[in-house]
Scaffold this active site. Structure first.
Site, PDB file in Angstrom:
ATOM      1  CG  ASN A  47      -0.304  -3.584  -5.584  1.00  0.00           C
ATOM      2  OD1 ASN A  47      -1.110  -4.460  -5.344  1.00  0.00           O
ATOM      3  ND2 ASN A  47       0.916  -3.571  -5.063  1.00  0.00           N
ATOM      4  CG  HIS A 133       3.365  -2.587   4.287  1.00  0.00           C
ATOM      5  ND1 HIS A 133       4.537  -1.900   4.080  1.00  0.00           N
ATOM      6  CD2 HIS A 133       3.256  -3.462   3.256  1.00  0.00           C
ATOM      7  CE1 HIS A 133       5.098  -2.321   2.967  1.00  0.00           C
ATOM      8  NE2 HIS A 133       4.344  -3.274   2.436  1.00  0.00           N
ATOM      9  CD  GLU A 176      -1.650  -1.899   5.804  1.00  0.00           C
ATOM     10  OE1 GLU A 176      -2.242  -2.348   4.807  1.00  0.00           O
ATOM     11  OE2 GLU A 176      -0.665  -2.444   6.297  1.00  0.00           O
ATOM     12  CB  SER A 180      -1.115  -4.486   1.734  1.00  0.00           C
ATOM     13  OG  SER A 180      -0.421  -5.111   2.792  1.00  0.00           O
ATOM     14  CG  ASP A 205      -0.248   2.734   4.554  1.00  0.00           C
ATOM     15  OD1 ASP A 205      -0.751   2.913   3.432  1.00  0.00           O
ATOM     16  OD2 ASP A 205       0.875   2.218   4.723  1.00  0.00           O
ATOM     17  CG  HIS A 208      -3.202  -1.604  -0.860  1.00  0.00           C
ATOM     18  ND1 HIS A 208      -2.699  -2.190  -2.007  1.00  0.00           N
ATOM     19  CD2 HIS A 208      -2.208  -1.670   0.062  1.00  0.00           C
ATOM     20  CE1 HIS A 208      -1.473  -2.620  -1.780  1.00  0.00           C
ATOM     21  NE2 HIS A 208      -1.138  -2.315  -0.531  1.00  0.00           N
ATOM     22  CE  LYS A 239       1.262  -0.065  -2.309  1.00  0.00           C
ATOM     23  NZ  LYS A 239       2.293  -0.969  -2.802  1.00  0.00           N
TER      24      LYS A 239
HETATM   25  C1  PLP Z   1       0.056  -0.613   3.163  1.00  0.00           C
HETATM   26  C2  PLP Z   1       1.351  -0.294   2.486  1.00  0.00           C
HETATM   27  N1  PLP Z   1       2.080   0.737   2.945  1.00  0.00           N
HETATM   28  C3  PLP Z   1       3.245   1.070   2.378  1.00  0.00           C
HETATM   29  C4  PLP Z   1       3.733   0.376   1.297  1.00  0.00           C
HETATM   30  C5  PLP Z   1       5.050   0.781   0.720  1.00  0.00           C
HETATM   31  O1  PLP Z   1       4.878   1.591  -0.390  1.00  0.00           O
HETATM   32  P1  PLP Z   1       5.994   1.682  -1.533  1.00  0.00           P
HETATM   33  O2  PLP Z   1       5.827   0.453  -2.372  1.00  0.00           O
HETATM   34  O3  PLP Z   1       5.707   2.946  -2.230  1.00  0.00           O
HETATM   35  O4  PLP Z   1       7.321   1.690  -0.832  1.00  0.00           O
HETATM   36  C6  PLP Z   1       2.984  -0.691   0.764  1.00  0.00           C
HETATM   37  C7  PLP Z   1       3.368  -1.488  -0.407  1.00  0.00           C
HETATM   38  O5  PLP Z   1       4.369  -1.675  -0.891  1.00  0.00           O
HETATM   39  C8  PLP Z   1       1.777  -1.044   1.394  1.00  0.00           C
HETATM   40  O6  PLP Z   1       1.055  -2.067   0.943  1.00  0.00           O
END
Ligand code: PLP
Length: 386
Positions: A47, A133, A176, A180, A205, A208, A239
């Protein structure tokens, strides 16, 4: 108590067992797997979209943070762990996201599981996209609020559910902006209209999207010009920003409230200064160097073009995340193995990360990939999917 042996055997049989295998980074998007130094693989699972993790500016900032302030921050922000670099980072994030203020968290998982329960309780409702997610799902569950899940990216369905179940308490919509595991994009403009009509809070969120979309790298929120309609713009540093940790941006009142109420913020050690410093360098870079973003999009288009001209008919989506749907877990693992033999590392993503029957190869394009890398990967992919 779960019968561990039985559970592990069952997972193994259906191709659902996960295991860890260390990778050795060789730089420039290349890696080898521990125990197999001979074969260098091209990493199509990362990522680190803008290739910032290896950027000299991030490394220098982290080194300087380490040298000046040590390896750890020593306490939570509300004790003695609150350093100037955390505030500088939050100011830079607020600017990037076009919001008044921001707050950093230990990770994206911690942000989502801390923010959502701070906003809604069992008297309230959450309207959550079905493909959100796991960290969002877990935040929703922890809150105790009534969870209403709408069909992925289906705003007609969301509208029906809002009409039926909005209730009188707080209603939070969570999505999101770039999904993801599917790489598709949320229709944020229409969503903002809906959230206003039904008087809801909207949390997006941008894990990405930040760094990859928007003229300044501010994400889809910036690109769609909907900053003022989004109450909580959440995202991660791990990411496209090449570092680690997460943030939420919003108005001053919201951020002051969250720093008092989000338990994963209050009761957790502050980000190490070196990590916060690297994130700060990354946020500055994405604003200052739009060419990196253009270069990435050029590579994404090139790769998708190769797949299309090679006869791959399925939808390739609008982003750097390209899901190649396979179906069953075993078949996806098998295809990932075939790719590996050709020097391509693309992980097989299986349930429960994605719905049953939709196991896939998740290809991600990064700025590390050269034209030759992309050509090789497209050829290998077309071969195994033929
Ligand atoms: C959409 C989304 N939100 C939150 C997270 C969590 O983030 P982190 O890896 O910093 O815990 C991720 C990926 O891991 C994600 O893809």
């Amino acid at each position: 108590m779960v019968d561990l042996k039985n559970w592990l055997n069952q997972q193994r049989e259906k191709g659902g067992l996960r295991s860890l295998r260390p990778v050795i980074r060789r730089g420039k998007g290349r890696l080898t797997l521990a125990g197999d130094d001979a074969q260098e693989l091209l990493d199509f699972s990362s990522n680190d979209y803008l290739a910032l993790a290896e950027h000299p500016a991030l490394i220098a900032a982290a080194q300087e943070g380490l040298r000046r302030f040590g390896a750890g921050s020593g306490a939570s922000r509300l004790m003695s762990g609150d350093l100037a670099v955390h505030h500088e980072l939050e100011e830079a994030v607020a600017l990037l996201k076009g919001k008044e203020a921001a707050l950093t968290f230990g990770s994206g998982y911690m942000a989502n599981t801390g923010i959502i329960p701070a906003l809604v309780t069992r008297h309230d409702r959450i309207f959550s996209d079905r493909l959100n997610h796991a960290s969002i799902d877990d935040g929703c569950r922890l809150s105790g609020a009534r969870l209403v899940r709408f069909r992925h990216n289906d705003l007609n369905h969301l509208e029906e559910l809002l009409k039926e179940k909005r209730g009188t308490g707080t209603a939070l919509i969570v999505v999101e902006s770039i999904y993801s595991m599917d790489g598709d994009r949320c229709p944020l403009r229409e969503l903002v209209q809906l959230k206003e009509r039904f008087d809801c809070l909207l949390m997006v969120d941008e894990a990405h999207a930040t760094g990859v979309f928007g003229a300044n790298g501010g994400g889809v929120i910036e690109e769609d010009g909907v900053g003022s309609g989004v109450d909580l713009a959440m995202g991660t540093f791990g990411k496209a920003l090449g570092s680690y940790g997460a943030y939420v941006a919003g108005n001053r009142e919201m951020i002051e409230y969250l720093l008092n109420r989000a338990r994963s913020f209050v009761f957790s050690t502050a980000l190490p200064p070196s990590v916060a410093a690297a994130s700060l360098a990354a946020v500055q870079l994405v604003r200052q160097e739009p060419n990196q973003r253009r270069e990435l999009h050029g590579k994404i288009d090139y790769f998708k073009g190769l797949l299309r001209t090679g006869g791959y008919g399925a939808d390739l989506g609008p982003s750097q995340i390209i899901p190649i749907l396979v179906g069953e877990s075993r078949a996806a693992l098998n295809k990932a193995g075939l790719l590996q033999k050709q020097g391509i590392f693309a992980t097989a993503v299986r349930p429960p990360t994605v719905p049953e029957g939709t196991a896939r190869l998740r290809f991600t394009i990064t700025r590390h990939h050269s034209t030759a890398d992309l050509t090789l990967a497209a050829k290998a992919l077309l071969e195994i999917m033929a």
